[in-house]
Design an enzyme around this catalytic site. Structure first.
Site, short mmCIF file in Angstrom:
data_model
loop_
_atom_site.label_atom_id
_atom_site.label_comp_id
_atom_site.label_asym_id
_atom_site.label_seq_id
_atom_site.Cartn_x
_atom_site.Cartn_y
_atom_site.Cartn_z
N ARG A 125 -29.17 -8.33 40.93
CA ARG A 125 -28.07 -8.81 41.77
C ARG A 125 -28.18 -10.33 41.87
O ARG A 125 -28.48 -10.89 42.91
CB ARG A 125 -28.13 -8.18 43.16
CG ARG A 125 -28.21 -6.66 43.21
CD ARG A 125 -27.15 -5.94 42.47
NE ARG A 125 -25.92 -5.61 43.15
CZ ARG A 125 -25.74 -4.70 44.08
NH1 ARG A 125 -26.74 -4.03 44.57
NH2 ARG A 125 -24.54 -4.44 44.56
N GLN A 130 -23.17 -11.37 38.17
CA GLN A 130 -22.20 -10.78 39.08
C GLN A 130 -21.08 -10.03 38.35
O GLN A 130 -20.68 -8.95 38.76
CB GLN A 130 -21.59 -11.86 39.97
CG GLN A 130 -21.98 -11.67 41.40
CD GLN A 130 -21.60 -12.84 42.28
OE1 GLN A 130 -20.98 -13.79 41.83
NE2 GLN A 130 -21.97 -12.76 43.52
N ASP A 133 -22.05 -6.53 37.13
CA ASP A 133 -22.65 -5.68 38.16
C ASP A 133 -21.76 -4.46 38.46
O ASP A 133 -20.87 -4.51 39.31
CB ASP A 133 -22.86 -6.55 39.41
CG ASP A 133 -23.55 -5.81 40.53
OD1 ASP A 133 -23.75 -4.59 40.40
OD2 ASP A 133 -23.87 -6.45 41.54
N SER A 136 -21.73 -2.99 42.06
CA SER A 136 -20.82 -3.67 42.99
C SER A 136 -19.37 -3.28 42.72
O SER A 136 -18.61 -2.99 43.64
CB SER A 136 -20.94 -5.19 42.86
OG SER A 136 -22.11 -5.63 43.45
N TYR A 232 -31.29 -7.07 49.61
CA TYR A 232 -31.21 -5.67 50.04
C TYR A 232 -31.91 -5.47 51.37
O TYR A 232 -32.79 -6.25 51.74
CB TYR A 232 -31.88 -4.77 49.01
CG TYR A 232 -31.10 -4.57 47.74
CD1 TYR A 232 -29.99 -3.74 47.70
CD2 TYR A 232 -31.49 -5.21 46.57
CE1 TYR A 232 -29.28 -3.55 46.53
CE2 TYR A 232 -30.79 -5.02 45.39
CZ TYR A 232 -29.69 -4.19 45.38
OH TYR A 232 -28.99 -4.01 44.22
P1 NAD Z 1 -26.87 -1.01 49.46
O1 NAD Z 1 -25.91 -0.06 48.82
O2 NAD Z 1 -28.29 -0.99 49.01
O3 NAD Z 1 -26.86 -0.69 51.03
C1 NAD Z 1 -25.66 -0.70 51.76
C2 NAD Z 1 -25.87 -1.42 53.08
O4 NAD Z 1 -26.66 -0.62 53.96
C3 NAD Z 1 -26.58 -2.76 52.96
O5 NAD Z 1 -25.76 -3.77 53.52
C4 NAD Z 1 -27.85 -2.56 53.78
O6 NAD Z 1 -28.25 -3.75 54.46
C5 NAD Z 1 -27.41 -1.51 54.77
N1 NAD Z 1 -28.48 -0.79 55.47
C6 NAD Z 1 -29.67 -0.33 54.97
N2 NAD Z 1 -30.37 0.27 55.95
C7 NAD Z 1 -29.62 0.20 57.09
C8 NAD Z 1 -29.80 0.66 58.41
N3 NAD Z 1 -30.90 1.28 58.80
N4 NAD Z 1 -28.81 0.43 59.30
C9 NAD Z 1 -27.66 -0.22 58.93
N5 NAD Z 1 -27.44 -0.67 57.70
C10 NAD Z 1 -28.42 -0.47 56.78
O7 NAD Z 1 -26.34 -2.48 49.42
P2 NAD Z 1 -25.27 -3.15 48.45
O8 NAD Z 1 -23.92 -2.86 48.96
O9 NAD Z 1 -25.58 -2.74 47.07
O10 NAD Z 1 -25.55 -4.68 48.61
C11 NAD Z 1 -26.58 -5.23 49.40
C12 NAD Z 1 -26.56 -6.72 49.27
O11 NAD Z 1 -26.93 -7.10 47.93
C13 NAD Z 1 -25.22 -7.41 49.45
O12 NAD Z 1 -24.72 -7.47 50.69
C14 NAD Z 1 -25.59 -8.76 48.84
O13 NAD Z 1 -26.35 -9.52 49.74
C15 NAD Z 1 -26.41 -8.36 47.68
N6 NAD Z 1 -25.58 -8.37 46.46
C16 NAD Z 1 -25.69 -9.43 45.63
C17 NAD Z 1 -24.91 -9.46 44.46
C18 NAD Z 1 -25.02 -10.60 43.50
O14 NAD Z 1 -25.39 -11.68 43.87
N7 NAD Z 1 -24.73 -10.36 42.21
C19 NAD Z 1 -24.07 -8.42 44.15
C20 NAD Z 1 -23.98 -7.36 45.04
C21 NAD Z 1 -24.77 -7.34 46.17
#
Ligand code: NAD
Length: 401
Positions: A125, A130, A133, A136, A232
């Site tokens: 990530r 991006q 991905d 995403s 994450y």
């Molecule tokens: P994910 O599917 O792993 O998790 C979904 C959400 O659940 C996350 O926001 C996580 O913080 C939340 N979560 C976990 N445990 C929890 C709890 N106990 N209570 C409440 N919420 C909880 O996450 P995702 O959607 O794949 O993405 C996570 C992060 O990764 C993004 O917000 C971002 O910061 C990063 N990201 C970066 C890129 C990039 O730069 N290419 C792309 C996508 C995501």
């Protein structure tokens, strides 16, 4: 190099790995594309559109699976012509959602066949990756679709309406876990007129929730160090989760719709909403648990089932992107083309094991598990061209023989 796209065989899967536009882009990169006839139909893309984009249509899955590089959405499975992995050419390459942490038997088959396999969900990530991905892009669709499912299941409307027949109160929608899917769910629900709330353990999320016109839910919990270096969520202690469940209960009870998406990489989904909290919701309320595939965030979730308990519907659909197959495939195809643009050099696959994107997503190579996150080790050589892959295939075949 010939790239093959078979029709997806997983039940309910309507997406296709490439749409006609992505075929056109790949042909521009100097490769040939063969596509099983009808592979795009369920997503709304007809065979003639693929032909016009430069693909050759083949009548059988085995012809598409026999290409140098196979692109799929779902991981390979049992097909009428035998397991899809067995239909791949020895030493060929595969890119798809591989679920390497859960479906280790498929990974082992790929190792045994000497396949060079990439798992799109392991894409780092990082900003550079991006547009590659797929996690995403497909989560974006899931978040949108989850809200629509909830809206059509809820016996109330989302927006406030003041009419001659009376005033209708807006729906209250809470998103627990505001990552990619959660942000899209909040945005979609807001556009439909719901009053929106979001909660996440990662502190940076508050600003993102508020920027979408939603309120951030405050829980009396210490979430100081809850994000890892990759962005994450970190796993919490069982004591933390117990408190979180207790604190979340009253917010769940007040909501008409709850969408849960909370995940921690490499772990089962944390249990955040207990049966008692669900039963305290108003009858007719809806929960869409996007974490269902990993066990669910709600105690009553059952994967791929709609459970109704005390009048509350808990939707545990595990493949919401398949319900929006045209746009989900368009985004996935774009992810694959960008990834291939990164991997291809003058029309052939050239692997640089020192590259973060290649090393992060490569799972099996030359008869070995090579992904560090999965306990493997990368090959010592710095780069590998198609020629060395052929050697690897020969080696593997030799071992098999
Ligand atoms: P994910 O599917 O792993 O998790 C979904 C959400 O659940 C996350 O926001 C996580 O913080 C939340 N979560 C976990 N445990 C929890 C709890 N106990 N209570 C409440 N919420 C909880 O996450 P995702 O959607 O794949 O993405 C996570 C992060 O990764 C993004 O917000 C971002 O910061 C990063 N990201 C970066 C890129 C990039 O730069 N290419 C792309 C996508 C995501």
């Amino acid at each position: 190099m010939i790239i093959g796209v078979p029709k997806e065989i997983t039940r309910g899967e309507r997406r296709v790995a490439l749409v006609p536009d992505s075929v056109k882009q790949l042909v521009g990169l100097g490769v040939e594309v063969v596509l099983e006839a009808g592979a795009g139909l369920a997503a709304g893309f007809e065979d003639h559109a693929y032909s016009e984009a430069g693909a050759s249509l083949v009548q059988s899955a085995s012809e598409a699976l026999g290409a140098d590089l196979v692109l799929k959405v779902q991981l390979p499975g049992e097909a009428p012509g035998g397991h899809e992995v067995d239909q791949l050419k020895g030493g060929a390459s595969l890119i798809c959602f591989l679920k390497p942490l859960d479906q280790t038997d498929v990974t082992q088959r790929l190792v045994d066949r000497g396949i060079t396999a990439f798992a799109v969900e392991l894409m780092p990530r990082i900003t550079r990756a991006q547009s590659m991905d797929a996690l995403s892009s497909q989560s974006t669709i899931s978040g949108y679709r989850a809200v629509l499912l909830a809206a059509t299941t809820l016996p109330r409307i989302f927006p406030m309406m003041v009419t001659a027949a009376g005033t209708l109160q807006p729906a209250r929608l809470l998103v627990v876990g505001v990552g990619v899917a959660g942000l899209q769910a909040l945005g979609t629900a807001k556009r439909l007129g719901a009053v929106t709330y979001g909660y996440d353990t990662r502190a940076v999320v508050r600003e993102q929730v508020e920027s979408l016109g939603a309120r951030f839910v405050e829980l009396d919990l210490d979430t100081g160090d809850s994000e890892d270096a990759g962005g994450y969520a970190k796993a919490q202690t069982e004591e933390f989760y117990q408190r979180q469940r207790a604190e979340l209960g009253k917010h769940v009870a007040a909501a008409d719709v709850v969408i849960t998406t909370a995940l921690v990489p490499g772990q089962p989904a944390p249990l955040l909403i207990e049966a008692d909290a669900i039963r305290s919701m108003r009858p007719g309320s809806v929960i869409v648990d996007l974490a269902a595939e990993k066990g669910g965030n709600c105690e009553l979730t059952k994967a791929d089932e709609n459970v109704v308990d005390s009048g509350v519907t808990i939707i545990g659909h595990t493949n919401l992107p398949a319900g929006v197959p045209a746009h989900a495939s368009q985004m996935y195809g774009k992810n694959l083309v960008t990834f291939l643009d990164h991997l291809l050099d003058e029309g052939s696959l050239t692997l640089d094991f020192t590259d973060e994107i290649t090393a992060g997503s490569l799972v099996t190579y030359a008869g070995k598990l090579v992904n560090e996150r999965l306990g493997g080790a990368l090959p010592q050589t710095e780069t590998a061209s198609e020629t060395s892959e052929e050697d690897a295939a020969d080696d593997t075949q030799g071992e098999e023989g």
